[in-house]
Design a protein around this motif. Structure first.
Motif, PDB file in Angstrom:
ATOM      1  N   ASP A  24      -1.424  -2.909  -0.311  1.00  0.00           N
ATOM      2  CA  ASP A  24      -2.285  -4.003   0.134  1.00  0.00           C
ATOM      3  C   ASP A  24      -2.815  -4.791  -1.063  1.00  0.00           C
ATOM      4  OD1 ASP A  24      -1.891  -3.412   2.792  1.00  0.00           O
ATOM      5  OD2 ASP A  24      -3.781  -2.328   3.038  1.00  0.00           O
ATOM      6  N   ILE A  25      -3.166  -4.090  -2.137  1.00  0.00           N
ATOM      7  CA  ILE A  25      -3.614  -4.756  -3.352  1.00  0.00           C
ATOM      8  C   ILE A  25      -2.491  -5.640  -3.891  1.00  0.00           C
ATOM      9  CG2 ILE A  25      -4.220  -4.384  -5.784  1.00  0.00           C
ATOM     10  CD1 ILE A  25      -5.832  -1.908  -4.836  1.00  0.00           C
ATOM     11  N   ALA A  26      -1.282  -5.128  -3.910  1.00  0.00           N
ATOM     12  CA  ALA A  26      -0.139  -5.897  -4.388  1.00  0.00           C
ATOM     13  C   ALA A  26       0.109  -7.123  -3.522  1.00  0.00           C
ATOM     14  CB  ALA A  26       1.103  -5.017  -4.439  1.00  0.00           C
ATOM     15  N   ARG A  27      -0.039  -6.976  -2.212  1.00  0.00           N
ATOM     16  CA  ARG A  27       0.148  -8.120  -1.305  1.00  0.00           C
ATOM     17  C   ARG A  27      -0.852  -9.225  -1.612  1.00  0.00           C
ATOM     18  NH1 ARG A  27       0.794  -3.884   2.595  1.00  0.00           N
ATOM     19  NH2 ARG A  27       2.959  -3.780   3.233  1.00  0.00           N
ATOM     20  N   ILE A  28      -2.105  -8.850  -1.804  1.00  0.00           N
ATOM     21  CA  ILE A  28      -3.142  -9.844  -2.071  1.00  0.00           C
ATOM     22  C   ILE A  28      -2.892 -10.526  -3.411  1.00  0.00           C
ATOM     23  CG2 ILE A  28      -5.595 -10.160  -2.588  1.00  0.00           C
ATOM     24  CD1 ILE A  28      -6.182  -8.038  -0.445  1.00  0.00           C
ATOM     25  N   LYS A  29      -2.557  -9.757  -4.429  1.00  0.00           N
ATOM     26  CA  LYS A  29      -2.294 -10.344  -5.743  1.00  0.00           C
ATOM     27  C   LYS A  29      -1.088 -11.277  -5.700  1.00  0.00           C
ATOM     28  CE  LYS A  29      -4.372  -7.024  -8.864  1.00  0.00           C
ATOM     29  NZ  LYS A  29      -4.137  -6.154 -10.027  1.00  0.00           N
ATOM     30  N   THR A  30      -0.059 -10.907  -4.959  1.00  0.00           N
ATOM     31  CA  THR A  30       1.123 -11.750  -4.821  1.00  0.00           C
ATOM     32  C   THR A  30       0.760 -13.060  -4.144  1.00  0.00           C
ATOM     33  OG1 THR A  30       2.556  -9.818  -4.704  1.00  0.00           O
ATOM     34  CG2 THR A  30       3.449 -11.881  -3.850  1.00  0.00           C
ATOM     35  N   LEU A  31      -0.036 -12.984  -3.099  1.00  0.00           N
ATOM     36  CA  LEU A  31      -0.458 -14.184  -2.379  1.00  0.00           C
ATOM     37  C   LEU A  31      -1.322 -15.080  -3.262  1.00  0.00           C
ATOM     38  CD1 LEU A  31      -0.386 -15.702   0.278  1.00  0.00           C
ATOM     39  CD2 LEU A  31      -2.319 -14.334   1.047  1.00  0.00           C
ATOM     40  N   GLN A  32      -2.222 -14.497  -4.032  1.00  0.00           N
ATOM     41  CA  GLN A  32      -3.065 -15.276  -4.934  1.00  0.00           C
ATOM     42  C   GLN A  32      -2.219 -15.973  -5.999  1.00  0.00           C
ATOM     43  OE1 GLN A  32      -5.850 -12.267  -6.271  1.00  0.00           O
ATOM     44  NE2 GLN A  32      -7.449 -13.052  -4.913  1.00  0.00           N
ATOM     45  N   THR A  33      -1.227 -15.282  -6.538  1.00  0.00           N
ATOM     46  CA  THR A  33      -0.351 -15.874  -7.546  1.00  0.00           C
ATOM     47  C   THR A  33       0.448 -17.028  -6.957  1.00  0.00           C
ATOM     48  OG1 THR A  33      -0.167 -13.752  -8.676  1.00  0.00           O
ATOM     49  CG2 THR A  33       1.518 -15.397  -9.181  1.00  0.00           C
ATOM     50  N   GLU A  85     -12.782 -10.935  -2.146  1.00  0.00           N
ATOM     51  CA  GLU A  85     -13.672  -9.893  -1.633  1.00  0.00           C
ATOM     52  C   GLU A  85     -12.867  -8.699  -1.115  1.00  0.00           C
ATOM     53  OE1 GLU A  85     -16.840  -9.364   2.009  1.00  0.00           O
ATOM     54  OE2 GLU A  85     -16.630 -11.343   1.088  1.00  0.00           O
ATOM     55  N   GLU A  86     -11.791  -8.986  -0.394  1.00  0.00           N
ATOM     56  CA  GLU A  86     -10.923  -7.927   0.127  1.00  0.00           C
ATOM     57  C   GLU A  86     -10.288  -7.147  -1.023  1.00  0.00           C
ATOM     58  OE1 GLU A  86      -9.017  -5.716   3.137  1.00  0.00           O
ATOM     59  OE2 GLU A  86     -10.524  -7.289   3.379  1.00  0.00           O
ATOM     60  N   LEU A  87      -9.882  -7.855  -2.065  1.00  0.00           N
ATOM     61  CA  LEU A  87      -9.287  -7.198  -3.229  1.00  0.00           C
ATOM     62  C   LEU A  87     -10.293  -6.264  -3.902  1.00  0.00           C
ATOM     63  CD1 LEU A  87      -6.812  -6.974  -5.077  1.00  0.00           C
ATOM     64  CD2 LEU A  87      -7.733  -8.891  -6.379  1.00  0.00           C
ATOM     65  N   GLY A  88     -11.523  -6.718  -4.025  1.00  0.00           N
ATOM     66  CA  GLY A  88     -12.568  -5.874  -4.603  1.00  0.00           C
ATOM     67  C   GLY A  88     -12.801  -4.617  -3.785  1.00  0.00           C
ATOM     68  N   ASN A  89     -12.836  -4.782  -2.471  1.00  0.00           N
ATOM     69  CA  ASN A  89     -13.026  -3.626  -1.592  1.00  0.00           C
ATOM     70  C   ASN A  89     -11.876  -2.631  -1.709  1.00  0.00           C
ATOM     71  OD1 ASN A  89     -15.410  -4.700  -0.615  1.00  0.00           O
ATOM     72  ND2 ASN A  89     -14.455  -5.632   1.171  1.00  0.00           N
ATOM     73  N   LEU A  90     -10.651  -3.156  -1.778  1.00  0.00           N
ATOM     74  CA  LEU A  90      -9.490  -2.277  -1.881  1.00  0.00           C
ATOM     75  C   LEU A  90      -9.450  -1.558  -3.226  1.00  0.00           C
ATOM     76  CD1 LEU A  90      -6.760  -4.466  -0.170  1.00  0.00           C
ATOM     77  CD2 LEU A  90      -7.635  -2.282   0.642  1.00  0.00           C
ATOM     78  N   LYS A  91      -9.836  -2.246  -4.288  1.00  0.00           N
ATOM     79  CA  LYS A  91      -9.862  -1.602  -5.606  1.00  0.00           C
ATOM     80  C   LYS A  91     -10.906  -0.489  -5.635  1.00  0.00           C
ATOM     81  CE  LYS A  91      -7.972  -5.109  -8.636  1.00  0.00           C
ATOM     82  NZ  LYS A  91      -8.175  -5.864  -9.870  1.00  0.00           N
ATOM     83  N   ARG A  92     -12.050  -0.737  -4.994  1.00  0.00           N
ATOM     84  CA  ARG A  92     -13.088   0.285  -4.902  1.00  0.00           C
ATOM     85  C   ARG A  92     -12.581   1.488  -4.113  1.00  0.00           C
ATOM     86  NH1 ARG A  92     -16.635  -2.880  -2.699  1.00  0.00           N
ATOM     87  NH2 ARG A  92     -16.833  -4.121  -4.574  1.00  0.00           N
ATOM     88  N   GLU A  93     -11.875   1.208  -3.014  1.00  0.00           N
ATOM     89  CA  GLU A  93     -11.328   2.291  -2.203  1.00  0.00           C
ATOM     90  C   GLU A  93     -10.269   3.065  -2.979  1.00  0.00           C
ATOM     91  OE1 GLU A  93      -9.103   3.135   2.073  1.00  0.00           O
ATOM     92  OE2 GLU A  93      -9.728   1.088   1.586  1.00  0.00           O
ATOM     93  N   ALA A  94      -9.432   2.363  -3.746  1.00  0.00           N
ATOM     94  CA  ALA A  94      -8.405   3.026  -4.547  1.00  0.00           C
ATOM     95  C   ALA A  94      -9.048   3.951  -5.577  1.00  0.00           C
ATOM     96  CB  ALA A  94      -7.522   1.994  -5.243  1.00  0.00           C
TER      97      ALA A  94
END
Length: 68
Positions: A50-59, A17-26
């Protein structure tokens, strides 16, 4: 700016959800930059990181789950 400790405490659903919000903001920030209405140019960089941090954590979580 999201702290990595705060992100680690979140569940996969919350991270998504946070990733979606950040992508929308970007997207909105890119749009504002194109129309010269961007108030805080540094926010673009913060959101990208922040998007990169979330993607790294998910990976990392998916690799840990696959290893188990």
């Amino acid at each position: 700016m999201a702290r990595i400790d705060d992100l680690k405490a979140k569940t996969e659903d919350q991270l998504g959800e946070e990733l979606g919000n950040l992508k929308r903001e970007a997207f909105n920030l890119r749009f504002q930059a194109a129309t010269n209405q961007l108030e805080k140019p540094s926010r673009v960089r913060e959101v990208r990181r922040d998007i990169a941090r979330i993607k790294t954590l998910q990976t990392a979580r998916s690799r840990d789950a696959a290893a188990k």
